[in-house]
Every structure is written in structure tokens, then in C-alpha cells.
Design an enzyme around this catalytic site. Structure first.
Site, PDB file in Angstrom:
ATOM      1  CB  CYS A 299      68.134  55.527  43.371  1.00 51.80           C
ATOM      2  SG  CYS A 299      66.663  54.749  44.027  1.00 51.80           S
TER       3      CYS A 299
ATOM      4  CG  HIS B   4      66.795  52.608  38.376  1.00 49.84           C
ATOM      5  ND1 HIS B   4      68.054  52.929  38.822  1.00 49.84           N
ATOM      6  CD2 HIS B   4      65.936  53.019  39.350  1.00 49.84           C
ATOM      7  CE1 HIS B   4      67.958  53.508  40.016  1.00 49.84           C
ATOM      8  NE2 HIS B   4      66.678  53.582  40.357  1.00 49.84           N
ATOM      9  CD  GLU B   5      62.086  53.662  38.657  1.00 51.01           C
ATOM     10  OE1 GLU B   5      61.648  53.296  39.769  1.00 51.01           O
ATOM     11  OE2 GLU B   5      62.915  54.585  38.544  1.00 51.01           O
TER      12      GLU B   5
ATOM     13  CG  HIS C  46      63.131  50.577  42.875  1.00 52.73           C
ATOM     14  ND1 HIS C  46      63.780  50.706  44.088  1.00 52.73           N
ATOM     15  CD2 HIS C  46      63.552  51.629  42.124  1.00 52.73           C
ATOM     16  CE1 HIS C  46      64.563  51.768  44.063  1.00 52.73           C
ATOM     17  NE2 HIS C  46      64.446  52.349  42.873  1.00 52.73           N
TER      18      HIS C  46
END
Length: 192
Positions: A106, A148-149, A152
Site C-alpha cells: 500500500c 483493496h481500494e 480505503h
């Protein structure tokens, strides 16, 4: 314009982001800056919280991974040649398939990579950069980067998936990142 990427320990990385409307100030410029920032830091995805914005916006370019794979590796993933896409107001509709491990990193947590298990397939509801509504299903590497994004914009980080002992072993490195005791070749901002 290349924006600084916020480091681990910055509070915004733990905030659940808000949906936005088409009149969000200077949205096309922000998206352009996010692409530029992502590419200049050698990322394959970037979420708005990583540039200090608490909005549901992220960009993904999994094509870069496929462009750099060896020929024999390209058949390993079902989503070649990858995608290059903007996701606004994204929400997961469905997760499917087996969970599989992949070594993730990341930009907000530089120089730490760990094997993380994620679902093979994700169906997302979102709008694109023109605020056109979409429901799409992604798999393979593209699904992994999207998830993954997506984490966030939900205030989660990939290290949250690690077992407590593993996280404890990383604590020193994570503290160094928060304190700015790390050398990276891209712009970062650190918690005050």
C-alpha cells in the site's frame, strides 16, 4: 498535479468516506491529479482518503500488472488484460468465489508487503467519472485491487487482515512510517 500520499497513522485513513454528487468541486481535476499521483508513485490503485479526502472515490489500473507479467504468468489470472477505471460512490453488491492469497502492499504503508486473502470475484455498484450508474463484476487481479481500494473508502487497511501476532511484529515498522522515518521516492505527508 502530484499530491502527497498520507502515511499510516493519519486519522483520515480510518474514516468511512462519504458519497459525493456530480457538483463536487473540481472533480475532473481531482481525478486527473489522482491518476498522476498514482502513476508517479508506481501504484496500481489510489483512493481519495490516501490524498486526504474523505470521499468515496478511487482509481484502478490493473493493466500495468498484466503489462509487466511474464508470458507464462498471464494465464494465471482470468481478468487480463486488466482494467483502467474510476469508481465513485462504490458499494459492494456481492462477493463470490474462493478466497486466495496475494502479496499486497500500500502506498500509505510503504515497504511492507504481506499475503492477504480476498474473494476471487466482486460485484460493485458505482458511478463512473461521468456519473453514469454501473453495476459490474470483476475477478482476478482487478477484483483484488478494487477490494483493496474499496477498503480505503471504508476506513480499512490491508494490515487489518493480518493475525494479531503478525501485526505486533510489524508495529516498529508501522510506528516508523507514522513518524516519517522512511525513505520513499514519492511525495508523502505524515501525521502531525
Amino acid at each position: 498535479m502530484i499530491l502527497p500520499i498520507v502515511a499510516y497513522g493519519t486519522p483520515i485513513l480510518r474514516v468511512v468516506s462519504k458519497d459525493i454528487t456530480p457538483d463536487y468541486p473540481e472533480l475532473p481535476k481531482l481525478i486527473e491529479d489522482m491518476w498522476e499521483t498514482m502513476y508517479s508513485s508506481n501504484g496500481v490503485g489510489l483512493a481519495a482518503p490516501q490524498i486526504n479526502r474523505d470521499i468515496r472515490l478511487f482509481v484502478v489500473d490493473s493493466q500495468q500488472i498484466f503489462n509487466n507479467l511474464e508470458e507464462e504468468e498471464k494465464d494465471k489470472y482470468p481478468d487480463g488484460p486488466g482494467i483502467k477505471q474510476v469508481f465513485i460512490n462504490a458499494h459492494i453488491k456481492e462477493l463470490n468465489g474462493e478466497e486466495w492469497a496475494y502479496n499486497e502492499g500500500c502506498l500509505s504503508i510503504p515497504k511492507i508487503r504481506e499475503d492477504i486473502f480476498r474473494s476471487e470475484e466482486v460485484t460493485m455498484e458505482y458511478v463512473d467519472e461521468n456519473f453514469e450508474s454501473r453495476v459490474s463484476t470483476f475477478n482476478g487481479i482487478s477484483a483484488r485491487i478494487i477490494l483493496h481500494e474499496y477498503d480505503h473508502i471504508e476506513g480499512k487497511l490491508f494490515i487489518d487482515y493480518l493475525k494479531p501476532l503478525k501485526r505486533k511484529l510489524l508495529k516498529g515498522k508501522l510506528d516508523d512510517i507514522t513518524k516519517g522515518k522512511i525513505n520513499v521516492d514519492y511525495k508523502m505527508s505524515f501525521p502531525r
